[in-house]
Design an enzyme around this catalytic site. Structure first.
Site, PDB file in Angstrom:
ATOM      1  CB  CYS A   1      -0.991  -0.051   1.161  1.00  0.00           C
ATOM      2  SG  CYS A   1      -2.310   1.159   0.976  1.00  0.00           S
TER       3      CYS A   1
ATOM      4  CG  HIS B   1      -4.370  -3.537   2.048  1.00  0.00           C
ATOM      5  ND1 HIS B   1      -3.536  -3.092   3.042  1.00  0.00           N
ATOM      6  CD2 HIS B   1      -4.863  -2.427   1.450  1.00  0.00           C
ATOM      7  CE1 HIS B   1      -3.534  -1.774   3.065  1.00  0.00           C
ATOM      8  NE2 HIS B   1      -4.329  -1.339   2.106  1.00  0.00           N
TER       9      HIS B   1
ATOM     10  CD  GLU C   1      -2.582  -6.290   4.601  1.00  0.00           C
ATOM     11  OE1 GLU C   1      -2.018  -6.620   3.538  1.00  0.00           O
ATOM     12  OE2 GLU C   1      -2.819  -5.095   4.901  1.00  0.00           O
TER      13      GLU C   1
END
Lengths: 256, 227
Positions: free
Chosen positions: B82, B192, B194
């Site tokens: 990011c 992202h 994650e």
């Protein structure tokens, strides 16, 4: 093909347990939060929303271990709201694993809160939740902001409030129609459309979903970027996957 | 010595990054660290970032972590996420701030006048949600991830470089923009991983097993960013 419209199941948390019930009446334990979250994740939920409906502020911290457990095992965005009063609450929720924190009543009581929180943690994690009710008898449709779970009128015009919250740094608006919430009559499409046409930030439509067509209408007619629902998913009337396939069949882009 | 250090300079939800890596790397030690020595000793480094890039740059310097980041980006498997991607570049329109200049290029805001879809509906900024990522080069971090898989994004700025050999992937909103870059031991993405479920966890798992070697060469058929 481009950005997908999001489907967001919402889970209510009361004193540290995920519960289901209608309008706070007859709350029943819905089971293990991680298991429920994982089930929605497997069905293809794009995000999860946890709403803390705990009445007593003493018990409100009990949501934190739930968020921690879910965040360690479910790797999609998590939004948490309910009872957020100050920047410290936002920090605690983010630290426990929330990706976004939703602020409702406290934004009205303390309009500086959204600006502070967005300034400190970034707009991407600040959602402003607006509970709006139609103003009866107005020639052009108007909506008023309500707080305290939809019980207290504020005198604020909902659309003006939305613009103000966008300026303050809200990264997203969670828009609930109090007229439709719990009715299963579909979203208030005029309300959703007014917000999505006016604001630059994404709009999550909430309140009133009863069936598959309501999801499609919220997106296609209301212009919502995401749709949130609780009861149709909790009672397994619909699965997230079913909703997504219906939307895809109706030429709405989703993540399958 | 930690296997993986996630650099913590006080910006954003670093813990979700660490949790996702722990999930794909059982038995490896993962530390969230603001200690330059600890970061220096780690075998591989993750450089996340959230919020506004000027704040991220300021906090990085306030914590004396710039050198640790530059050192790691020079020699270890290094993953930017990011704002961690955006900070690799020379300059950002966001607050007109200078980046770390590890890579040539700028960070630009999605221009309001171009934010309409093909049905003339206005597109929202931030670009928030799941979008398709097209791989423009074969890279060890794309292993096992289908081309065009959706990843979760949330950002209002994107990177643009004159050096097309950097580009490892792009997405569209509504125009094609670079969302993954690769050079030597550096891999950085705008989305992202994650928070991107299966595809995201696969990318993180690939990073955990990556030796940091990348030789550009094979390019996917649908590769051109101009597409």
């Amino acid at each position: 093909m481009s950005l997908a419209k999001r489907i967001i199941p919402c889970l209510d948390v009361n004193a540290g347990r995920v519960v289901k019930g209608v309008n706070f009446v007859g709350l029943r334990d819905a089971g293990d939060p991680v298991e429920i979250a994982r089930r929605y994740d497997e069905q293809g939920a794009d995000e999860l929303c946890f709403l803390d409906i705990t009445a007593s502020s003493d018990d409100r911290g009990l949501i934190l271990p739930i968020i921690e457990d879910v965040a360690a095992q479910v790797f999609i965005p998590l939004t948490v709201g309910g009872g957020v009063r100050e920047v410290g609450d936002v920090r605690r929720l983010l630290n426990s694993g929330a990706d976004k924190v939703s602020i409702n009543t406290a934004a009205v009581l303390n309009p500086g809160l959204v600006e502070d929180a967005a300034g400190r943690f970034g707009s991407q994690c600040i959602v402003v939740a607006i509970d709006a009710r139609r103003v009866p008898g107005s020639a052009t449709p108007q909506w008023e902001v309500y707080t305290h779970g939809g019980r207290k009128p504020t005198g604020l015009d909902a659309l003006e409030w939305g613009k103000r919250m966008q300026r303050a740094g809200a990264g997203e608006i969670l828009l609930t129609s109090m007229d439709r919430d719990g009715t299963r009559a579909g979203f208030d499409l005029a309300l959703t459309r007014a917000f999505s046409d006016t604001l630059e930030v994404p709009i999550i439509a909430s309140g009133g979903v009863g069936g598959l067509q309501d999801f499609a209408d919220g997106i296609a007619k209301g212009g919502a970027d995401a749709v949130l629902a609780a009861s149709v998913f909790h009672y397994a009337e619909l699965s997230v996957g079913q909703v997504k396939r219906f939307l895809a069949d109706n030429q709405i882009e989703v993540r399958l | 010595m930690a296997d993986i250090a996630v650099i913590d300079y006080g910006m954003g939800n670093i813990r979700s990054v660490a949790k996702a890596i722990e999930h794909v790397a059982p038995g490896k030690s993962v530390v969230v660290s603001d200690d330059p020595d600890e970061i220096g000793r780690a075998k591989r480094v993750v450089f996340p970032g959230q919020g506004a890039m000027p704040d991220c740059m300021r906090e990085l310097d306030a914590r004396g972590l710039r050198k640790a980041v530059l050192d790691a980006a020079e020699r270890k498997p290094f993953l930017g996420l990011c704002i961690g991607l955006q900070m690799h570049f020379e300059q950002s329109e966001e607050g007109d701030v200078e980046g770390l200049a590890l890579l040539p290029g700028r960070v630009l805001r999605f221009p309001a006048e171009r934010m309409f879809d093909d049905r003339h509906a206005r597109l929202k900024v931030p670009h928030m949600g799941w979008n398709e990522v097209y791989q423009t080069t074969a890279h060890p971090l794309w292993a096992g991830i289908e081309d065009g898989s959706r990843f979760y994004f949330v950002h209002s700025y994107y990177v643009e470089s004159g050096d097309q050999t950097l580009v490892a992937g792009f997405s569209r909103y509504p125009f094609a923009f670079t969302c993954a870059v690769a050079r030597n031991n550096i891999f950085a993405v705008q989305f992202h991983p994650e928070k991107s479920q299966t595809a995201g966890l696969q990318l993180l798992s690939n990073f955990v097993g990556w030796d940091g070697v990348f030789r550009p060469g094979a390019v996917h058929a649908r590769g051109a960013v101009s597409a």
